[in-house]
Design a protein around this motif. Structure first.
Motif, PDB file in Angstrom:
ATOM      1  N   SER A 156      93.762  75.548  47.808  1.00 18.76           N
ATOM      2  CA  SER A 156      92.887  74.979  46.781  1.00 18.76           C
ATOM      3  C   SER A 156      91.509  74.819  47.398  1.00 18.76           C
ATOM      4  O   SER A 156      91.350  74.142  48.414  1.00 18.76           O
ATOM      5  N   THR A 157      90.513  75.459  46.791  1.00 18.39           N
ATOM      6  CA  THR A 157      89.153  75.348  47.322  1.00 18.39           C
ATOM      7  C   THR A 157      88.577  73.953  47.096  1.00 18.39           C
ATOM      8  O   THR A 157      87.555  73.599  47.676  1.00 18.39           O
ATOM      9  N   MET A 158      89.242  73.137  46.260  1.00 20.48           N
ATOM     10  CA  MET A 158      88.743  71.783  45.987  1.00 20.48           C
ATOM     11  C   MET A 158      89.362  70.743  46.914  1.00 20.48           C
ATOM     12  O   MET A 158      88.989  69.575  46.845  1.00 20.48           O
ATOM     13  N   PHE A 159      90.293  71.149  47.766  1.00 19.33           N
ATOM     14  CA  PHE A 159      91.000  70.178  48.580  1.00 19.33           C
ATOM     15  C   PHE A 159      90.055  69.446  49.553  1.00 19.33           C
ATOM     16  O   PHE A 159      90.156  68.231  49.750  1.00 19.33           O
ATOM     17  N   GLY A 160      89.125  70.203  50.163  1.00 24.31           N
ATOM     18  CA  GLY A 160      88.174  69.571  51.080  1.00 24.31           C
ATOM     19  C   GLY A 160      87.325  68.526  50.384  1.00 24.31           C
ATOM     20  O   GLY A 160      87.050  67.453  50.936  1.00 24.31           O
ATOM     21  N   VAL A 161      86.901  68.816  49.156  1.00 18.09           N
ATOM     22  CA  VAL A 161      86.082  67.856  48.404  1.00 18.09           C
ATOM     23  C   VAL A 161      86.916  66.636  48.026  1.00 18.09           C
ATOM     24  O   VAL A 161      86.405  65.506  47.988  1.00 18.09           O
ATOM     25  N   TYR A 162      88.198  66.860  47.746  1.00 22.44           N
ATOM     26  CA  TYR A 162      89.084  65.739  47.397  1.00 22.44           C
ATOM     27  C   TYR A 162      89.187  64.756  48.579  1.00 22.44           C
ATOM     28  O   TYR A 162      89.090  63.541  48.396  1.00 22.44           O
ATOM     29  N   ILE A 163      89.378  65.304  49.778  1.00 20.53           N
ATOM     30  CA  ILE A 163      89.453  64.440  50.967  1.00 20.53           C
ATOM     31  C   ILE A 163      88.114  63.735  51.193  1.00 20.53           C
ATOM     32  O   ILE A 163      88.056  62.539  51.510  1.00 20.53           O
ATOM     33  N   PHE A 164      87.016  64.473  50.991  1.00 20.80           N
ATOM     34  CA  PHE A 164      85.688  63.866  51.159  1.00 20.80           C
ATOM     35  C   PHE A 164      85.474  62.725  50.153  1.00 20.80           C
ATOM     36  O   PHE A 164      84.926  61.676  50.503  1.00 20.80           O
ATOM     37  N   ALA A 165      85.913  62.937  48.913  1.00 21.05           N
ATOM     38  CA  ALA A 165      85.716  61.903  47.883  1.00 21.05           C
ATOM     39  C   ALA A 165      86.422  60.608  48.279  1.00 21.05           C
ATOM     40  O   ALA A 165      85.864  59.512  48.137  1.00 21.05           O
ATOM     41  N   GLY A 166      87.646  60.732  48.787  1.00 24.09           N
ATOM     42  CA  GLY A 166      88.355  59.544  49.254  1.00 24.09           C
ATOM     43  C   GLY A 166      87.660  58.900  50.444  1.00 24.09           C
ATOM     44  O   GLY A 166      87.620  57.671  50.572  1.00 24.09           O
ATOM     45  N   ALA A 167      87.084  59.742  51.340  1.00 19.12           N
ATOM     46  CA  ALA A 167      86.425  59.230  52.545  1.00 19.12           C
ATOM     47  C   ALA A 167      85.175  58.423  52.196  1.00 19.12           C
ATOM     48  O   ALA A 167      84.977  57.308  52.707  1.00 19.12           O
ATOM     49  N   ILE A 168      84.330  58.959  51.332  1.00 20.19           N
ATOM     50  CA  ILE A 168      83.070  58.264  51.034  1.00 20.19           C
ATOM     51  C   ILE A 168      83.323  57.026  50.176  1.00 20.19           C
ATOM     52  O   ILE A 168      82.650  56.003  50.328  1.00 20.19           O
ATOM     53  N   LEU A 169      84.336  57.086  49.304  1.00 20.75           N
ATOM     54  CA  LEU A 169      84.700  55.894  48.524  1.00 20.75           C
ATOM     55  C   LEU A 169      85.191  54.778  49.450  1.00 20.75           C
ATOM     56  O   LEU A 169      84.744  53.626  49.361  1.00 20.75           O
TER      57      LEU A 169
END
Length: 425
Positions: free
Chosen positions: A224-237
């Motif tokens: 999933s090309t969105m997986f990295g962004v998903y992890i980033f979203a959790g990190a910055i939140l």
């Protein structure tokens, strides 16, 4: 007219800019207790391994590690983006993020057990099992192409590169900020701003590929090309939540009481609310695209998370990671009450841990299509909680250790005055 009393400007050596002794004294208990809890938790996790969950031990450690790693990476991104946009409001809380971003260096040491797992075929990453392709009937040519990327030497090389980039950025910005505490050099801020743009690009590249390596490759046939962004979203939140909680705790113990105001909590609350929406948007978009495409290689990852205990967690994340905090942090009146924002931030940090658990632990099962992932029973659940709590205690203890030798606010940042008098309109 301002609703606040006239701000007080203190000298750089004011005692309220140091870590309160009541918090500094918690270093050793947190470090010692955290290490003991982590060892016991991981030991129990290995004991809970079974034929249906053969990777439970290393997966539990990876879950705990990924949780604190996202806190540190989110803090690093917070610092980079404040310099990039030349933000003034955040100067009074930026040092808190700096104390946690520099922990990326000890986290590199805590990553060693994950590298160690590569020597045990299929005990964490199934692509290290030489029989994996044969047992699952995979096409030899396709698997050979996968192995060009997923092989131990290249995996280790990439991990070293990620930590070198993160560690280099963290040390550069840490030294720039803490040295400025002594010199007051304006040029230090200009230099950090100058390099913030390239630093953000390096951060985005390395964080995305680290997510692919340490999260997505647990299921090597899934992508999933969105997986990295998903992890980033959790990190910055979670980083914004961490800064909110630590700011509140510091003020409750007498530090930075006049510098961090309700206006800063209000802004942190707005970012927390925004990143809750961002995390939900990325998670839903990833699910929607895979559901619509209906490609077996992609749907299998979500299929494992729709059965058994992880099916319940999937539903729980929708309500308790999105809907409830979305409604709870929406109001301006909530955001302007530091105590309530600290409670919401603690709540979201717990939900973030469950989210990381949901990402990692289903892959601890034996990868047979009909195999339903489990939490390992009561022992497995206790092991997971102890591991995450132990790693978090270690992380906080190290953060206190760093903070105790430095000021908890960037006392000579040229935008400190702007930050102290900052108001929302």
């Amino acid at each position: 007219m301002s609703e606040h009393a006239a701000p007080k400007f203190k000298p750089a050596d004011d005692p309220t800019f140091s870590l309160p002794s009541s918090l500094a004294s918690l270093q050793l208990p947190l470090l010692g207790g955290g290490l003991v809890a982590l060892i016991i938790g991981v030991g129990m996790a290995f004991a809970a391994e079974s034929e249906s969950m053969p990777r439970f031990g290393f997966s539990t450690y990876l879950t705990a590690f990924m949780y604190v790693l996202t806190l540190s990476l989110g803090s690093l991104f917070f610092v980079l983006i404040q310099h990039l946009v030349r933000a003034g409001w955040s100067v009074v809380v930026r040092r808190i993020a700096e104390c946690f971003m520099i922990l990326i260096i000890p986290l590199a040491i805590l990553f060693l057990p994950i590298l160690f797992s590569l020597f045990f075929e299929g005990r964490l990453f199934v692509w290290t099992d030489p029989n994996f392709a044969t047992e699952h009937g995979l096409d030899d040519k396709m698997w050979a192409m996968k192995r060009n990327f997923l092989n131990a030497p290249f995996f280790i090389g990439r991990a070293i590169f990620y930590f070198l980039v993160w560690g280099g950025l963290a040390v550069y910005y840490w030294r720039g900020s803490t040295t400025q505490d002594e010199t007051g050099e304006r040029a230090a801020t200009d230099r950090m701003q100058y390099w913030a743009g390239p630093a953000v690009m390096l951060f985005a590249l390395t964080t995305s590929f680290a997510a692919f390596d340490w999260g997505m490759s647990l299921a090597p046939m899934w992508f999933s090309t969105m997986f990295g962004v998903y992890i980033f979203a959790g990190a910055i939140l979670s980083a914004h939540c961490l800064i909110t909680v630590v700011s509140y705790v510091l003020q409750r113990h007498g530090a930075i009481k006049d510098e961090v105001t309700v206006e800063h909590y209000h802004d942190l609350g707005k970012y927390i609310f925004g990143f809750i929406v961002f995390w939900t948007y990325i998670g839903f978009s990833q699910y929607l695209l895979i559901w619509y495409g209906n490609i077996p290689e992609e749907t299998e990852w979500f299929f494992a998370r729709q059965r058994g205990v992880f099916g319940g967690i999937s539903i729980a994340l929708i309500f308790f990671h999105w809907l409830i905090p979305f409604l709870g942090t929406m109001s301006r009146h909530i955001r302007r009450r530091p105590g309530l924002m600290a409670i919401w931030a603690c709540y979201i940090l717990v939900m973030h841990a469950i989210d990381v658990y949901w990402v990692v632990m289903p892959e601890a099962r034996h990868l047979v299509h009909s195999n339903v992932p489990t939490a390992g029973g009561a022992i497995g659940l206790i092991a997971s909680v102890l591991s995450i709590a132990g790693m978090t205690a270690l992380f906080v203890g190290l953060g206190l250790r760093v903070a105790s030798g430095n000021r908890v606010i960037a006392v000579r940042d040229p935008r400190l005055h702007e930050s102290i008098v900052f108001e929302n309109f």
